[in-house]
Write an enzyme that holds these catalytic residues in place. Structure first.
Site, PDB file in Angstrom:
ATOM      1  CE1 TYR A   1    -103.397  -9.112  -2.856  1.00 50.14           C
ATOM      2  CE2 TYR A   1    -105.160  -7.656  -2.123  1.00 50.14           C
ATOM      3  CZ  TYR A   1    -104.097  -8.490  -1.835  1.00 50.14           C
ATOM      4  OH  TYR A   1    -103.744  -8.712  -0.525  1.00 50.14           O
TER       5      TYR A   1
ATOM      6  CE  LYS B   1    -104.621  -8.599   2.800  1.00 51.73           C
ATOM      7  NZ  LYS B   1    -104.334  -9.320   4.065  1.00 51.73           N
TER       8      LYS B   1
HETATM    9  P1  NDP Z   1     -97.434 -16.286   4.218  1.00 53.14           P
HETATM   10  O1  NDP Z   1     -98.001 -17.297   3.283  1.00 53.14           O
HETATM   11  O2  NDP Z   1     -96.057 -16.481   4.669  1.00 53.14           O
HETATM   12  O3  NDP Z   1     -98.392 -16.101   5.487  1.00 53.14           O
HETATM   13  C1  NDP Z   1     -99.787 -16.297   5.456  1.00 53.14           C
HETATM   14  C2  NDP Z   1    -100.156 -17.020   6.712  1.00 53.14           C
HETATM   15  O4  NDP Z   1    -101.589 -17.177   6.831  1.00 53.14           O
HETATM   16  C3  NDP Z   1     -99.573 -18.435   6.735  1.00 53.14           C
HETATM   17  O5  NDP Z   1     -98.821 -18.610   7.908  1.00 53.14           O
HETATM   18  C4  NDP Z   1    -100.811 -19.304   6.748  1.00 53.14           C
HETATM   19  O6  NDP Z   1    -100.627 -20.481   7.479  1.00 53.14           O
HETATM   20  C5  NDP Z   1    -101.787 -18.406   7.486  1.00 53.14           C
HETATM   21  N1  NDP Z   1    -103.144 -18.954   7.399  1.00 53.14           N
HETATM   22  C6  NDP Z   1    -103.882 -19.209   6.287  1.00 53.14           C
HETATM   23  N2  NDP Z   1    -105.049 -19.791   6.640  1.00 53.14           N
HETATM   24  C7  NDP Z   1    -105.037 -19.898   7.999  1.00 53.14           C
HETATM   25  C8  NDP Z   1    -105.939 -20.410   8.960  1.00 53.14           C
HETATM   26  N3  NDP Z   1    -107.126 -20.937   8.618  1.00 53.14           N
HETATM   27  N4  NDP Z   1    -105.602 -20.348  10.276  1.00 53.14           N
HETATM   28  C9  NDP Z   1    -104.430 -19.833  10.663  1.00 53.14           C
HETATM   29  N5  NDP Z   1    -103.520 -19.333   9.802  1.00 53.14           N
HETATM   30  C10 NDP Z   1    -103.813 -19.369   8.481  1.00 53.14           C
HETATM   31  O7  NDP Z   1     -97.577 -14.885   3.443  1.00 53.14           O
HETATM   32  P2  NDP Z   1     -97.335 -13.373   3.876  1.00 53.14           P
HETATM   33  O8  NDP Z   1     -96.350 -13.283   4.949  1.00 53.14           O
HETATM   34  O9  NDP Z   1     -97.130 -12.646   2.608  1.00 53.14           O
HETATM   35  O10 NDP Z   1     -98.780 -12.945   4.406  1.00 53.14           O
HETATM   36  C11 NDP Z   1     -99.019 -12.383   5.686  1.00 53.14           C
HETATM   37  C12 NDP Z   1    -100.037 -11.274   5.581  1.00 53.14           C
HETATM   38  O11 NDP Z   1     -99.457 -10.183   4.871  1.00 53.14           O
HETATM   39  C13 NDP Z   1    -101.311 -11.632   4.824  1.00 53.14           C
HETATM   40  O12 NDP Z   1    -102.412 -11.021   5.443  1.00 53.14           O
HETATM   41  C14 NDP Z   1    -101.052 -11.009   3.466  1.00 53.14           C
HETATM   42  O13 NDP Z   1    -102.253 -10.759   2.761  1.00 53.14           O
HETATM   43  C15 NDP Z   1    -100.374  -9.738   3.909  1.00 53.14           C
HETATM   44  N6  NDP Z   1     -99.659  -9.008   2.867  1.00 53.14           N
HETATM   45  C16 NDP Z   1     -98.719  -9.632   2.115  1.00 53.14           C
HETATM   46  C17 NDP Z   1     -98.066  -8.940   1.118  1.00 53.14           C
HETATM   47  C18 NDP Z   1     -97.063  -9.622   0.252  1.00 53.14           C
HETATM   48  O14 NDP Z   1     -96.764  -9.103  -0.832  1.00 53.14           O
HETATM   49  N7  NDP Z   1     -96.498 -10.737   0.645  1.00 53.14           N
HETATM   50  C19 NDP Z   1     -98.365  -7.527   0.840  1.00 53.14           C
HETATM   51  C20 NDP Z   1     -99.346  -6.948   1.728  1.00 53.14           C
HETATM   52  C21 NDP Z   1     -99.973  -7.682   2.694  1.00 53.14           C
HETATM   53  P3  NDP Z   1    -100.300 -21.878   6.702  1.00 53.14           P
HETATM   54  O15 NDP Z   1     -99.454 -21.580   5.519  1.00 53.14           O
HETATM   55  O16 NDP Z   1     -99.627 -22.636   7.764  1.00 53.14           O
HETATM   56  O17 NDP Z   1    -101.649 -22.387   6.307  1.00 53.14           O
END
Ligand code: NDP
Length: 257
Positions: free
Chosen positions: A159, A166
């Site tokens: 990670y 985080k």
């Molecule tokens: P996704 O990839 O589905 O979501 C991540 C989002 O971040 C995407 O929509 C992406 O947009 C967006 N993003 C990245 N860069 C930018 C930017 N410059 N401006 C605007 N948006 C941006 O993954 P998750 O749903 O897993 O992630 C969502 C959150 O949950 C994150 O903070 C992640 O760290 C957290 N999380 C996830 C876990 C997991 O296991 N999945 C566990 C714990 C926390 P785009 O793709 O359009 O660039």
């Protein structure tokens, strides 16, 4: 009768839907189910049509706006437009993170200064940038949530850089909660267990993280995005009215081990 609180005529902004596996999409569906007026933001024009197709599945009409969180002007414009078109903001779900996947495997210290700056900018600073831009438009009892992960509290293999991001995000939640509390605005984080999403694919050996949790967590199973979304609804609605500056773990209890 629905178990959900009613969010009818209340505007919620959901940021970070990449596709139907995104945690933000589960949150959007849950808020929609509860009657909220939704604003969905996407990072760049190329993601717009995918989001339009998803939004068509919602019960209510959603306002879709582009917002790259690395651009302060774009964030300001987005929130001004939200206020003009959807009124005061009852809540924001910030579900955004990014790190170069080369920095999410191997040795922690192999990352570069550039990778560090970019990950911290998008994954941690963006929360403060968003809250700052929304400040004039918050409802009196508004709430903000962000998504975090255990790797910010302790070492989780691979990670790496995202763990540091985080940790910065978790700390930002406490400072923002303290600053915005007197205005009635609550700021909390949900620490989700591992869920297969686009971002998760970037973390080296993600399958081991999933199977470790399944074998050892008190509930002996992984969590779903829908379970995270239920906690989001609690925190974003009046049900969570006394809670701020908190990190709630939705991870089958793995964090207690
Ligand atoms: P996704 O990839 O589905 O979501 C991540 C989002 O971040 C995407 O929509 C992406 O947009 C967006 N993003 C990245 N860069 C930018 C930017 N410059 N401006 C605007 N948006 C941006 O993954 P998750 O749903 O897993 O992630 C969502 C959150 O949950 C994150 O903070 C992640 O760290 C957290 N999380 C996830 C876990 C997991 O296991 N999945 C566990 C714990 C926390 P785009 O793709 O359009 O660039």
């Amino acid at each position: 009768m629905s178990i959900y609180p009613t969010l009818t005529n209340k505007t919620y902004v959901v940021m970070g839907i990449a596709n139907k596996r995104s945690i933000a999409w589960a949150i959007a569906k849950t808020l929609d189910e509860a009657g909220a007026k939704l604003v969905l933001t996407y990072a760049a024009e190329r993601f717009k049509s995918g989001l339009e197709s998803l939004a068509a599945e919602l019960k209510g009409d959603a306002l879709l706006l582009e917002c790259d969180v690395t651009n302060d002007e774009a964030i300001d414009t987005t929130f001004k437009t939200i206020h003009e078109q959807a009124g005061e903001i009852q809540g924001i779900a910030h579900s955004i993170a990014f790190a170069d996947k080369e920095a999410l495997r191997g040795e922690f210290s192999e990352m570069t200064r550039g990778q560090f700056a970019q990950a911290l900018d998008i994954s941690a600073y963006s929360l403060t940038a968003v809250v700052k831009a929304a400040k004039p438009y918050f409802a009196a009892d508004a709430a903000v949530i962000t998504l975090t992960y255990l790797g910010g509290e302790r070492v989780v293999p691979n990670y790496n850089l995202m763990g540091v991001a985080k940790a910065a995000l978790d700390s930002s939640v406490t400072y923002l909660a303290n600053e915005y509390g007197p205005q009635g605005v609550r700021v909390n984080a949900i620490s989700a267990g591992p869920i297969r999403t686009l971002s998760a694919k970037g973390v080296g050996d993600f399958n081991s993280i999933l199977s470790e949790l399944e074998q050892k967590a008190p509930l002996r199973r992984n969590v779903s995005a829908e379970e995270v979304a239920s906690t989001a609804l609690f925190l974003l609605s009046s049900m969570g009215s006394g809670v701020t500056g908190e990190v709630i773990h939705v991870d089958s209890g793995y964090h207690i081990l």
